[in-house]
Design a protein around this motif. Structure first.
Motif, PDB file in Angstrom:
ATOM      1  N   LYS A 299      21.205 -20.111  -4.703  1.00  0.00           N
ATOM      2  CA  LYS A 299      22.401 -19.705  -5.451  1.00  0.00           C
ATOM      3  C   LYS A 299      23.656 -20.152  -4.725  1.00  0.00           C
ATOM      4  CE  LYS A 299      20.147 -15.476  -6.666  1.00  0.00           C
ATOM      5  NZ  LYS A 299      20.089 -14.155  -6.067  1.00  0.00           N
ATOM      6  N   ARG A 300      23.689 -19.858  -3.404  1.00  0.00           N
ATOM      7  CA  ARG A 300      24.915 -20.090  -2.637  1.00  0.00           C
ATOM      8  C   ARG A 300      25.303 -21.567  -2.581  1.00  0.00           C
ATOM      9  NH1 ARG A 300      24.562 -17.928   3.323  1.00  0.00           N
ATOM     10  NH2 ARG A 300      23.959 -16.063   2.205  1.00  0.00           N
ATOM     11  N   HIS A 301      24.310 -22.439  -2.359  1.00  0.00           N
ATOM     12  CA  HIS A 301      24.606 -23.860  -2.194  1.00  0.00           C
ATOM     13  C   HIS A 301      24.212 -24.706  -3.390  1.00  0.00           C
ATOM     14  CE1 HIS A 301      25.630 -23.344   2.070  1.00  0.00           C
ATOM     15  NE2 HIS A 301      24.604 -22.521   2.150  1.00  0.00           N
TER      16      HIS A 301
ATOM     17  N   GLU B 133      18.547 -16.900  -2.043  1.00  0.00           N
ATOM     18  CA  GLU B 133      19.960 -16.780  -1.674  1.00  0.00           C
ATOM     19  C   GLU B 133      20.630 -18.147  -1.557  1.00  0.00           C
ATOM     20  OE1 GLU B 133      21.071 -13.323  -2.131  1.00  0.00           O
ATOM     21  OE2 GLU B 133      22.439 -14.511  -0.884  1.00  0.00           O
TER      22      GLU B 133
END
Lengths: 361, 413
Positions: A88-90, A85
């Motif tokens: 992808k997010r950061h 997660e």
């Protein structure tokens, strides 16, 4: 008067609001801080704290190939999920892999491996499985049959550490990450104090270890509470295998674990305090510390001539189950008095000129 | 002599057991059958079960030997010292008192016998701190305890010792009970009382001219401290309170029975009928209580675990206040003096900044936080705020109130 009473009644029936967002209903009490918060805020603080740990400790750099030590248990499953997660997010820019070790424990490991295979599909992360059988020609089942249930965890732990390194090398990983959480590290600090292992005590709170070796390994969950990992996995309905290893009941770590559970009940922050203490310990310069070298037989890192895995394996292959377990024969002072007393208190034995003759009482 | 080794199941006896060897074997077997175990040290007296294979005499000598080694190799007591022994009535401090008394008696006998009588013999006083009015202890037991303490101290053979029985609240102007009661955390309350106790002992020492304070802290007590401090996040300051010598105080604190286990001291009290006060264990909901019961469980599993904990913590770096300054070694025999002088030639370390409540050295992080906040507030900083900033994180969490309300202890510290 009536108005006050009425508003009091309303207060009691209105559900408590999340103390972080003050909008949604509070759904749980956060184990680390005892705050009453909603699910969404819990996910946010949980993931955000891990992100900050990763950033503040410079755990990764873009392009790193990361092997996630995956056992199918709650820690490694949540680790794989969250890392995926956050990647992808950061935009960490990481190449993530699942690396699983098959110790050959029937009824335990073969079940948890099924979980990891499902994780491979669920999270879209390639999986590599390495087994004790192919590396050492011994499964844990066979080892326990040979040595019993007292020191089996030592064998498994030593072998697993090397197995992870070998597996990571096979998939050309730059780093290994493991799901060791705050509870694990706190237990390890206590264990090392109890056992007199000052060398390990000085290293066990480092978030990254083995930086001077081929493949460093790090613990992003160093400050994450086990209870919160369980809570996260539960609310997110993550697929994990939750049974304890069938061979573990006699592990000495159990003492420390029970103590920490009691401690957490009295003062939740004590777990982080233990880790802080571990980080703050200063070793006296006059203490003799082991030097890091390489094993003469297999080339793995070792502070002795032969690495522990080689010594244990030799013991297994020669039918000497105690080889590499316990203290060395050469001991001084207190140890001699201890072992002497131990002999005194054991069976009666008469030290004859040519050996021991035991007397039956 | 033919040998079958321990694997032989049958009760076979070697052929040539006739003669001397046979006699010895027969005597041994008879002895084993009557289960008389000899002391492993002197092999003469009967070994006592609770003394780890030693007889009562050798056991006492073993403990006294540890005490004496601690005192001499750390130059704890000089001939001109006026030593105050903190006596709680419990078995550990009872043995400390007994051993100090013995050491003094022996020194006095030497002095009597010597021609020059150049060096005097150190004097010893005893202090009992009365705390029943501060914490919730049964005050009706207190009178009993005091009577027992008096009888124990007066029962010691000459030279007689001054006994100071001091109610703790008499030493401070604030309402101690209210102050202690205002602390919410159970562990914080216990620890605060402990810090008050040390302050009180120091005040008594100062008032009556004592220059050394002896505590009956045993190896077991130190093991408990090691785990408690670890659990409270005090890993940096942990070594400060467990060394032989602590010179943070006006009257330096010394721990002469630091290497003796509590179990051993209790055994000695029983063997020699040393009267001590039975302390009733109150149910403990604090971290200190949890650590105590944890160590008790570990001890059942392995009786030398406390020693191992002590040994591990002993490898942590002590502080510069954990040794005497050079002028304290005046009376050390010249053959031992180089050992102490060597310590002095190390590089000078900057003095530690201590927490005003618990006197533990602050970590670099705590210091940085303090200095940063002080800089930010500048002259606008209130006295209470400044006090809060100067305390360690542990005292901040478990002792200080969450809001900076005005405590009834202005000028306390």
């Amino acid at each position: 008067m009536e108005g006050v009473e009425a508003s009091e009644k309303v207060k009691r029936t209105t559900p408590r609001l999340c103390s972080l967002c003050n909008q949604r209903k509070a759904a749980l009490r956060r184990p680390k801080t005892l705050e009453q918060i909603c699910r969404e805020c819990f996910y946010n603080v949980f993931e955000d704290e891990i992100h900050r740990v990763i950033v503040e400790n410079n755990l990764f750099k873009p392009g790193d190939r990361i092997a996630i030590g995956a056992s199918g248990g709650k820690d490694s499953t949540v680790l794989a999920y969250v890392l995926s997660e956050l990647n992808k997010r950061h935009n960490y820019g990481l190449d993530l892999f699942l690396l699983s070790i098959d110790e050959g424990i029937t009824g335990y490991r073969d079940d948890s491996l099924e979980t990891v295979k499902r994780n491979e599909i669920q999270y879209g992360l390639p999986l590599k499985i390495v087994s004790y059988k192919e590396l050492y020609q011994w499964t844990m089942d066979e080892i326990v049959k040979a040595i019993g249930l007292k020191n089996n965890c030592t064998f498994c732990g030593v072998f697993r550490r090397q197995a992870l390194d070998r597996g990571a090398a096979l998939i050309q990983a730059d780093k290994i990450v493991t799901g060791h959480n705050a509870d694990d590290i706190a237990e390890t600090v206590l264990l090392n104090i109890l056992r007199g292992d000052i060398a390990r005590l000085s290293r066990c709170t480092s978030i990254t270890t083995g930086e001077d070796g081929p493949i460093p390994r790090c613990k992003p969950f160093k400050y994450t509470y086990e209870k919160e990992i369980v809570m996260y996995a539960y609310f997110k309905k993550l697929d994990y295998f939750s049974t304890e290893c069938i061979y573990s009941p006699n592990a000495y770590r159990g003492f420390a674990r029970e103590f920490i559970k009691d401690l957490e009940r009295i003062r939740p922050r004590a777990i982080l305090d233990i880790i802080r203490s571990g980080e703050d310990f200063r070793i006296s310069t006059t203490t003799r510390m082991p030097e890091q070298g390489t094993c003469q037989q297999c080339g793995y890192i070792s502070s002795q001539k032969l690495c522990k895995a080689c010594v244990l394996l030799e013991g297994l292959n020669r039918g000497l189950p105690k080889l590499g377990i316990g203290r060395k024969k050469v001991c001084s002072g207190e140890d001699q008095v201890q072992s002497k007393r131990h002999l005194e208190n054991k069976a009666l034995s008469f030290h004859g000129k040519h050996g021991n003759v035991e007397w039956k009482r | 002599m033919a040998v079958c080794g321990s694997a032989c199941g049958s009760n076979c006896v070697p052929k040539d057991t006739e003669g001397e060897e046979g006699e010895r074997l027969k005597r041994l077997s008879l002895e084993e059958e009557s289960s008389v175990r000899r002391c492993t040290k002197c092999a003469e007296e009967e070994a006592r079960k609770e003394c780890n294979g030693l007889c009562a005499g050798c056991f006492r000598a073993y403990l006294y030997g540890k005490f004496k080694l601690a005192v001499t190799s750390n130059a704890m007591i000089s001939p001109t010292d006026k030593v105050l022994v903190a006596f709680s009535g419990g078995p550990s401090s009872r043995v400390a008192l007994e051993f100090i008394h013995e050491m003094q008696s022996k020194a006095l006998a030497c002095w009597d016998a010597s021609n020059s009588q150049a060096l005097p013999v150190f004097t010893v006083g005893v202090v009992f701190m009365e705390e029943c009015n501060i914490s919730d202890e049964l005050s009706d037991q207190a009178d009993d305890v005091i009577a027992q303490i008096r009888s124990i101290v007066s029962g010691l053979s000459p030279p007689s010792k001054d006994l100071h029985i001091v109610p703790m609240e008499s030493l401070f102007s604030s309402d101690l009970r209210k102050l202690v009661g205002s602390i919410n955390d159970a562990t914080g309350r216990e620890d605060f009382v402990r810090h008050l106790r040390m302050l009180s002992l120091q005040r008594v020492a100062f008032e009556f001219g004592y220059n050394k304070l002896v505590l009956g802290l045993s190896a077991s007590g130190i093991a408990r401290h090691v785990l408690s401090a670890t659990v409270k996040g005090q890993g940096y300051s942990l070594p400060a309170d467990m060394q032989y010598v602590d010179t943070r105080w006006k009257a330096p604190v010394v721990l002469p029975i630091r290497d003796c286990l509590e179990q051993e001291l209790v055994t000695l009290c029983n063997l020699e009928s040393l009267k001590h006060v039975q302390v009733h264990d109150k149910p403990c909901t604090s971290i200190n209580g949890l650590v105590s019961s944890f160590i008790a469980r570990l001890r059942e599993d392995n009786s030398s675990r406390e020693h191992t904990i002590l040994r591990t913590a002993g490898k942590l770096k002590p502080f510069n206040f954990n040794k005497f300054s050079s002028n304290q070694y005046e009376y050390v025999p010249s053959r031992l003096r180089p050992k102490f002088q060597f310590i002095e030639t190390g590089e000078p370390e900057s003095p530690e900044v201590l927490c005003p409540i618990c006197t533990s050295p602050l970590t670099a992080t705590e210091l940085a936080t303090t200095r940063c906040s002080q800089q930010m507030k500048g002259l606008n900083i209130k006295e209470m705020e400044a006090f809060y900033l100067s305390c360690c994180q542990s005292c901040h969490f478990q002792i200080l109130p969450k809001e900076e309300t005005s405590m009834s202890c202005d000028g306390f510290f």
